[in-house]
Enzyme design. Structure first.
Site, short mmCIF file in Angstrom:
data_model
loop_
_atom_site.label_atom_id
_atom_site.label_comp_id
_atom_site.label_asym_id
_atom_site.label_seq_id
_atom_site.Cartn_x
_atom_site.Cartn_y
_atom_site.Cartn_z
N GLY A 118 31.05 -4.96 23.15
CA GLY A 118 31.19 -5.21 24.58
C GLY A 118 29.96 -5.95 25.09
O GLY A 118 30.01 -6.61 26.11
N ASP A 150 34.79 -17.24 21.50
CA ASP A 150 34.06 -18.51 21.43
C ASP A 150 32.84 -18.49 22.36
O ASP A 150 31.79 -19.02 22.01
CB ASP A 150 34.96 -19.72 21.69
CG ASP A 150 35.87 -19.59 22.90
OD1 ASP A 150 35.92 -18.50 23.52
OD2 ASP A 150 36.55 -20.58 23.24
N GLU A 361 14.65 -10.31 14.52
CA GLU A 361 14.64 -8.87 14.79
C GLU A 361 15.98 -8.35 15.30
O GLU A 361 16.29 -7.17 15.12
CB GLU A 361 13.52 -8.53 15.79
CG GLU A 361 12.10 -8.76 15.27
CD GLU A 361 11.64 -10.21 15.41
OE1 GLU A 361 12.39 -11.05 15.96
OE2 GLU A 361 10.51 -10.50 14.95
N PHE A 386 7.65 -6.49 18.73
CA PHE A 386 8.82 -7.31 18.44
C PHE A 386 10.02 -6.44 18.05
O PHE A 386 11.16 -6.77 18.36
CB PHE A 386 8.50 -8.31 17.33
CG PHE A 386 7.20 -9.02 17.55
CD1 PHE A 386 6.91 -9.58 18.80
CD2 PHE A 386 6.24 -9.11 16.56
CE1 PHE A 386 5.70 -10.22 19.04
CE2 PHE A 386 5.02 -9.76 16.79
CZ PHE A 386 4.76 -10.30 18.03
N ARG A 469 -2.42 0.20 14.01
CA ARG A 469 -2.95 -0.78 13.07
C ARG A 469 -4.16 -0.25 12.30
O ARG A 469 -4.22 -0.37 11.08
CB ARG A 469 -3.35 -2.05 13.83
CG ARG A 469 -3.97 -3.12 12.95
CD ARG A 469 -4.29 -4.36 13.76
NE ARG A 469 -4.96 -5.35 12.95
CZ ARG A 469 -6.27 -5.39 12.73
NH1 ARG A 469 -7.05 -4.48 13.28
NH2 ARG A 469 -6.81 -6.32 11.97
#
Lengths: 628, 628
Positions: A118, A150, A361, A386, A469
């Site tokens: 949807g 389409d 992603e 991301f 990190r």
């Protein structure tokens, strides 16, 4: 196909049209014209190509049928009726009604629906995940058929999907595009430029077949050809007429998403031959069992670290996920940053269950959705900025599908340092908390990360682990457990006057701050809120009572909707009097810099936490001084 | 190009390489190898094709240069040095340092940077917006040059961008793709399959030119050709070598995003001829002023409605935005649902300033970013579920760019009814509140919507207006003002014992609930929190004091990070004692149904608000009874 078969299909197609009109007109809404254009395509598929045991939707070698154009739900449900799975009464009278399973757009409330659709441009990407499983993991012959609109070919995600389908040689995947020329608000970009579409499809590596979507024989040939290609996905570009079969609306603008008025519907149904009760027996799939048998009880030996070791939680994720490879149902995907997320360690351990999604992603998350449909325990990893924000609509829809997927986002927050704000996830916790079925985890050290990664494998819904990190000290021993919905309390004592709440990198700052406060004679306890959703409301409430409601929350995230907000929401439901809370979070736009500089500039470093705590308990300090 | 010119360009390219190496090695991080591959391309562009007055970055006819591969920032900043805009000292010693403007990835802190990049696949979509402005609005000859990486061509957003660039005949746009074959974690999907890339580019309608990206003459010809195409965007596919110019790392995996170690850097710099101090004079743009002159003071006649009229806020948006067309700088874009969002009314009024983006929400938002770069007041509209979640990373990056864009998301929440959960935005408020620079508005009636739409035009940052599908009564008169950061208090009296807070559709439920409570003798005031961010903290705090802290918040959104959360965050900063708050929000997965059924099932209808208020003030009721 002989004349009798063709006649049967025409009858079936008319029944699908009649039923699509009837149910949407009764509901007063829906997309009949978008259903009519694809009725011939689906009639041929259902009668001659789909291999599906309707009584056993979970049969391993059943084909998959996904309506990427989910708004054509009247057609899908009419197919279910033709297959004998949905009664006439249910179809005509309950479609789109409150409490019914025949919703406006398909959801897995229905046992034959794999994924909710949807939101356009998602069904095909999800199907790529299903097909990856079929070819590389299950090693079964089932085929995945996707009906696309389409209009949705304007979504970039469609091209991410075709690109990966071709790269991974998914001959077991066929997209059938219903090129009916008209979108919701006028003609589509390419209208009936069939060769324009074909050029794009071919350039992305799929086999393109252009047909008249109302020519039964042509459809039949195309579907036969599509299934027989071992190594290349097929896109059938079917030129169709929107509203086909109802002359009053055929190829007319202004009829998208509108039920036919009752009188028009009656005329149309009559012209189509009236309601019929054809029931189709679809072909059965070949027997077969997946090549991989899940082993959720496999003994996992998690990596071990010593308290005090400096380890990044992303490194711990890599080590843990590699250890998880002993479970044959665990699959890992990454967005071409596996050397940074450390998902690459799984690739080294079990390369046959690692899928590189490159910098795409949306397809990364969609693939995990498709793999989940096939029962795999799929983890997707990338930088948090991301992984969460780029495919957020796919994550949202995974929630609507109520599938189970695992997301690991590394390099969160200002802590990443010199790369600057474009790479800093600072809104991921807010975004993820608001997703249906989500679990949000943010561990602070290696052992807690490893334990949580293991737990995620058996967590239903969408679980998200946020990783850091940089390397920080190991805090916990290897036997410590980290149940979802729990937290860890450090330094608790009966005389605590304030609680410092952190998670991930700020937990370390809170521990430092507690040390600084202790030196000043202020007793602070620290809460490691590694489970942000669900949250440990009981412990938070008790903490409030113990500390006179004095709480400082520090988070490497924007203030809106983050960890502080989660704490407030949890306490709002309880009758905790006198909450005195200070929320420290990142404000403004961070810049490049060293992690320590940025944590400090954001106001979430130990000295800021200490200062906030001192201000909060200032009255107490004054009081103590007076007493002394 | 004669020998002297070629020699100059070679010297320039070497300087760009030397500087890229020097600054990243000094910083200890960055992407030198990704800079080296594109140095020849950028040297030719800078010396011979870019028309730019560096001293006047805001000059209307300056070319635009956008690094879609933002990680090649060493190269970009080295170009700025060659243009005389950044000194050697700044480049070499401040790159990636805290407090410096030369950040790890480019941001508009630098006057020559249009948009922040670093999230791949966004620079080109943003450039489409700039080029739309150039061709259709400014009618100027400036050209937009975009440096893309090859890895980012895996992002679907790149194909949305090329599709729209071709559709809109953006001959003023050139993408230069640095096909260096290696991504962060190994070879890219297509590696050096230049014809594979060209096939895709051509199929999407752009002109493709394949060149050796280290052949100065070939680059020069390609750039000349690119600029001279009036009606077709060009994609220059440049085959390059990652790390070009430093033999030790050329075309070697494992050198992405790594500064060269000091000794290696010294050798490399020496081999390239050592530091040089070439300063380039770029061509000046032709003089020119945009065809459109903004008129922010233009008299706008907003539509008017009578109190009690039933009007959907999306209808009010359509009427208001059409009225705004008298301001020539206002531009509207929609995602092929303009007949539902009512953005189509602007199209009828000012078709030359309406751009159909079809079903491509990433490009929809990116286009507004590009238009904002050119000073236009761009509104983008679609269903809230798709407008916010599909391009969320683009919205996040628009925040990092600190551009001003306006988003109008209609059909929010369970209120949409029969279409079902895939179409219901239930996480958009959480997601949008957490975005840097965001303003979040959610009006409940037509006049407040119209006023806020007008205000958004002059609001900096990212403003988001959430609109409702169904029609509800007009509450406010045409003269009522709705400042951002304000709220409206209804039914306030000195004896109020509870406040009901709603926005959008739930405001109407709160008003009904207040009526029901009044019948039971419970005095409730109602707050219309049309401005969710910024929020009216003062009024909320005073309300708390007035009602003994009794508050019910009702919202058509998931409970995490939404309106209730915003209220809690606002009050957390104040010392408001004894908050007794009940947060009513959508829990679980909604289904199809009628709006009233769904609001009730979600627990946010008037009767639920009434019940929650009664429970909250139960103690008071008991007390009153005892007194009586």
């Amino acid at each position: 196909m002989n004349t009798g078969q063709a006649g049967l299909i025409e009858t079936l197609a008319n029944q699908l049209r009649v039923d699509s009109i009837r149910c949407s007109t009764r509901a007063g809404s829906g997309h009949p014209t978008s259903s009519l254009s694809a009725a011939d395509l689906m009639a041929v598929l259902l009668e001659r190509h789909l291999r599906y045991d309707w009584d056993q939707p979970a049969l391993p070698n059943n084909d998959h049928l996904i309506f990427s154009k989910g708004h054509a739900s009247p057609l899908l449900y009419s197919m279910y009726r033709a297959a004998g799975m949905v009664g006439e009464e249910e179809l005509v009278n309950t479609y789109r009604q409150f409490g019914a399973r025949l919703e406006g757009h398909p959801t897995p409330l229905l046992p034959w629906v794999d994924v909710a659709t949807g939101s356009l441009g998602q069904g095909l990407p999800d199907a790529v995940g299903v097909s990856l499983a079929g070819r590389y993991l299950d090693e079964l012959t089932y085929h995945t058929w996707v009906l696309c609109g389409d209009s949705e070919l304007a979504e970039g995600s469609i091209w991410e999907a075709l690109d990966k389908a071709a790269y991974y040689k998914l001959g077991n995947l066929t997209a059938i595009v219903d090129v009916n020329r008209l979108g919701q608000d006028g003609p589509t970009e390419l209208q009936w430029d069939m060769h324009g579409y074909a050029g794009r499809v071919k350039a992305f590596g799929a086999h393109a077949i252009i047909i008249d979507g109302h020519d039964i024989t042509a459809i039949d040939h195309a579907l036969t050809r599509a299934r027989s290609d071992p190594d290349q996905p097929t896109v059938i570009l079917a030129k169709t007429i929107k509203g086909k079969g109802v002359l009053e609306v055929e190829d007319k603008n202004g009829w998208h998403g509108k039920a036919l008025p009752e009188e028009m519907a009656e005329r149309a149904v009559a012209a189509l031959g009236g309601p019929t009760h054809l029931q189709i027996t679809t072909s059965m799939p070949e027997p077969g069992t997946p090549a991989i048998t899940p082993d959720p009880q496999a003994a996992i030996t998690l990596p071990r670290w010593e308290v005090g070791d400096q380890v990044a939680t992303r490194v711990a994720f890599g080590a843990a996920i590699a250890a998880m490879a002993v479970r044959p149902e665990v699959v890992v995907l990454d967005g071409e940053v596996g050397n940074s997320t450390h998902a690459g360690e799984f690739k080294e351990t079990a390369p046959e269950r690692f899928f590189e999604m490159f910098i795409a992603e949306q397809q990364l998350v969609a693939s995990t959705v498709g793999l989940s449909v096939r029962g795999y325990v799929a983890f997707a990893s990338s930088f948090a900025a991301f992984l969460i924000s780029r495919p957020y609509d796919f994550i949202r829809m995974a929630g609507v599908s109520e599938v189970s997927i695992r997301l690991v986002g590394t390099h969160a927050g200002v802590e990443i340092g010199q790369d600057g704000p474009s790479q800093m996830a600072l809104e991921d916790i807010a975004a993820m908390r608001a997703v249906h079925t989500s679990t949000v985890l943010y561990p602070s050290d290696a052992p807690s990360t490893a334990r949580l990664v293991q737990t995620m494998a058996d967590t239903t819904g969408i679980s998200y682990l946020r990783a850091t990190r940089g390397a920080y000290p190991v805090i916990y021993g290897p036997e410590e457990e980290f149940p979802i919905g729990g937290c860890k309390v450090h330094n608790a004592g009966p005389d605590d006057v304030v609680a410092l709440i952190g998670a991930g990198v700020t937990l370390h700052e809170c521990l430092s701050a507690a040390g600084q406060l202790a030196e000043a004679g202020i007793k602070a306890r620290v809460i490691d809120l590694y489970s942000i959703k669900p949250i440990d409301t009981d412990t938070l409430r008790r903490t409030c009572l113990d500390t006179g409601g004095h709480i400082v929350v520090a988070e490497d995230h924007y203030p809106q909707g983050g960890i502080g907000s989660a704490v407030l929401e949890a306490l709002a439901g309880t009758d905790t009097p006198n909450l005195h809370i200070t929320l420290l979070a990142v404000k403004g736009l961070p810049t490049s810099g060293k992690p320590a500089e940025l944590l400090d500039a954001a106001g979430i470093s130990a000295r800021h936490i200490t200062a906030a705590a001192r201000t909060l308990v200032g009255a107490l300090e004054g009081q103590s001084a007076a007493e002394a």
